[in-house]
Design a protein around this motif. Sequence first.
Motif, PDB file in Angstrom:
ATOM      1  N   GLU A 153       0.823  -1.203   0.000  1.00 47.23           N
ATOM      2  CA  GLU A 153       0.000   0.000   0.000  1.00 47.23           C
ATOM      3  C   GLU A 153       0.863   1.262   0.000  1.00 47.23           C
ATOM      4  O   GLU A 153       1.987   1.260   0.527  1.00 47.23           O
ATOM      5  CB  GLU A 153      -0.913   0.046   1.229  1.00 47.23           C
ATOM      6  CG  GLU A 153      -1.843  -1.124   1.392  1.00 47.23           C
ATOM      7  CD  GLU A 153      -1.273  -2.227   2.262  1.00 47.23           C
ATOM      8  OE1 GLU A 153      -2.078  -3.001   2.839  1.00 47.23           O
ATOM      9  OE2 GLU A 153      -0.039  -2.304   2.394  1.00 47.23           O
ATOM     10  N   SER A 158      -3.159   3.538  -2.970  1.00 47.14           N
ATOM     11  CA  SER A 158      -2.894   2.548  -4.009  1.00 47.14           C
ATOM     12  C   SER A 158      -2.351   1.277  -3.393  1.00 47.14           C
ATOM     13  O   SER A 158      -1.645   1.307  -2.379  1.00 47.14           O
ATOM     14  CB  SER A 158      -1.877   3.092  -5.018  1.00 47.14           C
ATOM     15  OG  SER A 158      -2.415   4.168  -5.741  1.00 47.14           O
ATOM     16  N   CYS A 159      -2.661   0.173  -4.029  1.00 49.01           N
ATOM     17  CA  CYS A 159      -2.183  -1.139  -3.591  1.00 49.01           C
ATOM     18  C   CYS A 159      -1.585  -1.839  -4.801  1.00 49.01           C
ATOM     19  O   CYS A 159      -2.307  -2.173  -5.748  1.00 49.01           O
ATOM     20  CB  CYS A 159      -3.343  -1.954  -3.022  1.00 49.01           C
ATOM     21  SG  CYS A 159      -2.946  -3.662  -2.606  1.00 49.01           S
ATOM     22  N   LEU A 160      -0.279  -2.026  -4.771  1.00 49.01           N
ATOM     23  CA  LEU A 160       0.403  -2.721  -5.857  1.00 49.01           C
ATOM     24  C   LEU A 160       0.359  -4.212  -5.570  1.00 49.01           C
ATOM     25  O   LEU A 160       0.811  -4.668  -4.511  1.00 49.01           O
ATOM     26  CB  LEU A 160       1.849  -2.245  -5.978  1.00 49.01           C
ATOM     27  CG  LEU A 160       2.655  -2.850  -7.120  1.00 49.01           C
ATOM     28  CD1 LEU A 160       2.021  -2.500  -8.462  1.00 49.01           C
ATOM     29  CD2 LEU A 160       4.094  -2.360  -7.064  1.00 49.01           C
ATOM     30  N   SER A 177       1.203  -8.150  -6.543  1.00 47.16           N
ATOM     31  CA  SER A 177       2.067  -9.067  -7.279  1.00 47.16           C
ATOM     32  C   SER A 177       1.749 -10.491  -6.840  1.00 47.16           C
ATOM     33  O   SER A 177       1.312 -10.721  -5.711  1.00 47.16           O
ATOM     34  CB  SER A 177       3.543  -8.749  -7.041  1.00 47.16           C
ATOM     35  OG  SER A 177       3.874  -8.871  -5.677  1.00 47.16           O
ATOM     36  N   GLU A 236      -9.995  -0.879  -9.737  1.00 49.02           N
ATOM     37  CA  GLU A 236      -8.857  -1.743 -10.035  1.00 49.02           C
ATOM     38  C   GLU A 236      -8.335  -1.436 -11.435  1.00 49.02           C
ATOM     39  O   GLU A 236      -9.118  -1.305 -12.386  1.00 49.02           O
ATOM     40  CB  GLU A 236      -9.220  -3.224  -9.937  1.00 49.02           C
ATOM     41  CG  GLU A 236      -8.015  -4.136 -10.194  1.00 49.02           C
ATOM     42  CD  GLU A 236      -8.315  -5.613 -10.059  1.00 49.02           C
ATOM     43  OE1 GLU A 236      -9.501  -5.990 -10.059  1.00 49.02           O
ATOM     44  OE2 GLU A 236      -7.355  -6.398  -9.961  1.00 49.02           O
ATOM     45  N   ASP A 237      -7.043  -1.329 -11.569  1.00 50.77           N
ATOM     46  CA  ASP A 237      -6.365  -1.168 -12.848  1.00 50.77           C
ATOM     47  C   ASP A 237      -5.537  -2.432 -13.064  1.00 50.77           C
ATOM     48  O   ASP A 237      -4.414  -2.535 -12.570  1.00 50.77           O
ATOM     49  CB  ASP A 237      -5.479   0.076 -12.821  1.00 50.77           C
ATOM     50  CG  ASP A 237      -4.747   0.302 -14.135  1.00 50.77           C
ATOM     51  OD1 ASP A 237      -4.156   1.382 -14.294  1.00 50.77           O
ATOM     52  OD2 ASP A 237      -4.749  -0.590 -14.998  1.00 50.77           O
ATOM     53  N   ASN A 259      -1.989  -2.274 -14.636  1.00 49.04           N
ATOM     54  CA  ASN A 259      -0.906  -1.811 -13.768  1.00 49.04           C
ATOM     55  C   ASN A 259      -0.895  -2.521 -12.422  1.00 49.04           C
ATOM     56  O   ASN A 259      -0.193  -2.096 -11.505  1.00 49.04           O
ATOM     57  CB  ASN A 259      -1.026  -0.297 -13.563  1.00 49.04           C
ATOM     58  CG  ASN A 259      -0.688   0.464 -14.823  1.00 49.04           C
ATOM     59  OD1 ASN A 259       0.393   0.305 -15.391  1.00 49.04           O
ATOM     60  ND2 ASN A 259      -1.631   1.280 -15.294  1.00 49.04           N
ATOM     61  N   HIS A 260      -1.686  -3.587 -12.306  1.00 46.90           N
ATOM     62  CA  HIS A 260      -1.695  -4.438 -11.102  1.00 46.90           C
ATOM     63  C   HIS A 260      -1.937  -3.601  -9.843  1.00 46.90           C
ATOM     64  O   HIS A 260      -1.239  -3.768  -8.827  1.00 46.90           O
ATOM     65  CB  HIS A 260      -0.355  -5.184 -10.990  1.00 46.90           C
ATOM     66  CG  HIS A 260       0.034  -5.902 -12.235  1.00 46.90           C
ATOM     67  ND1 HIS A 260      -0.618  -7.032 -12.683  1.00 46.90           N
ATOM     68  CD2 HIS A 260       0.989  -5.614 -13.161  1.00 46.90           C
ATOM     69  CE1 HIS A 260      -0.068  -7.425 -13.816  1.00 46.90           C
ATOM     70  NE2 HIS A 260       0.903  -6.587 -14.138  1.00 46.90           N
ATOM     71  N   THR A 261      -2.904  -2.719  -9.931  1.00 47.74           N
ATOM     72  CA  THR A 261      -3.141  -1.788  -8.822  1.00 47.74           C
ATOM     73  C   THR A 261      -4.618  -1.761  -8.445  1.00 47.74           C
ATOM     74  O   THR A 261      -5.485  -1.722  -9.318  1.00 47.74           O
ATOM     75  CB  THR A 261      -2.689  -0.374  -9.212  1.00 47.74           C
ATOM     76  OG1 THR A 261      -1.293  -0.393  -9.528  1.00 47.74           O
ATOM     77  CG2 THR A 261      -2.913   0.592  -8.059  1.00 47.74           C
ATOM     78  N   SER A 264      -7.039   0.703  -6.146  1.00 44.72           N
ATOM     79  CA  SER A 264      -6.986   2.036  -5.551  1.00 44.72           C
ATOM     80  C   SER A 264      -8.226   2.309  -4.716  1.00 44.72           C
ATOM     81  O   SER A 264      -9.285   1.727  -4.927  1.00 44.72           O
ATOM     82  CB  SER A 264      -6.867   3.093  -6.648  1.00 44.72           C
ATOM     83  OG  SER A 264      -5.672   2.918  -7.383  1.00 44.72           O
ATOM     84  N   CYS A 300      -4.820  -3.054   2.327  1.00 44.31           N
ATOM     85  CA  CYS A 300      -5.330  -3.694   1.123  1.00 44.31           C
ATOM     86  C   CYS A 300      -5.447  -5.196   1.387  1.00 44.31           C
ATOM     87  O   CYS A 300      -4.618  -5.771   2.107  1.00 44.31           O
ATOM     88  CB  CYS A 300      -4.345  -3.435  -0.022  1.00 44.31           C
ATOM     89  SG  CYS A 300      -4.757  -4.205  -1.588  1.00 44.31           S
TER      90      CYS A 300
END
Length: 125
Positions: A6, A21-23, A25, A72-73, A76-78, A80, A96
Amino acid sequence: QVHLVESGGGSVQAGGSLRLSCLVSGNIGSSVYMGWFRQAPGKGREGVAAIHRDNGFTVYATSVKGRFTISEDKANHTVSLQLNDLKPEDTAMYYCAAEVRWYGSWPNGLQYKYSGQGTQVTVSS
């Protein structure tokens, strides 16, 4: 292995905005929910919002409905969370979560398989 990181927290005055934002993986299924929950000092965990990865269906806690927006994007694996019209009672650590589940009405019986380390949101009056 799934990792959620986050970012975007901070200190703002009441009425202000933040975008968390939450990246993401790792391997997360498509027919699941991603979400955000928060925890204030001395209080229990509160589910804030969730979004279905396939159909985009969203749910919100009553306390944030109309002020917060989850999105969600995938490219870009995000995931928000847009926070508008912030109030002092929104002050909390925001987390997140992936593979979120609940029972009946959101966020009753909130469960999740993965979560991040959190990002702090502080709202002053």
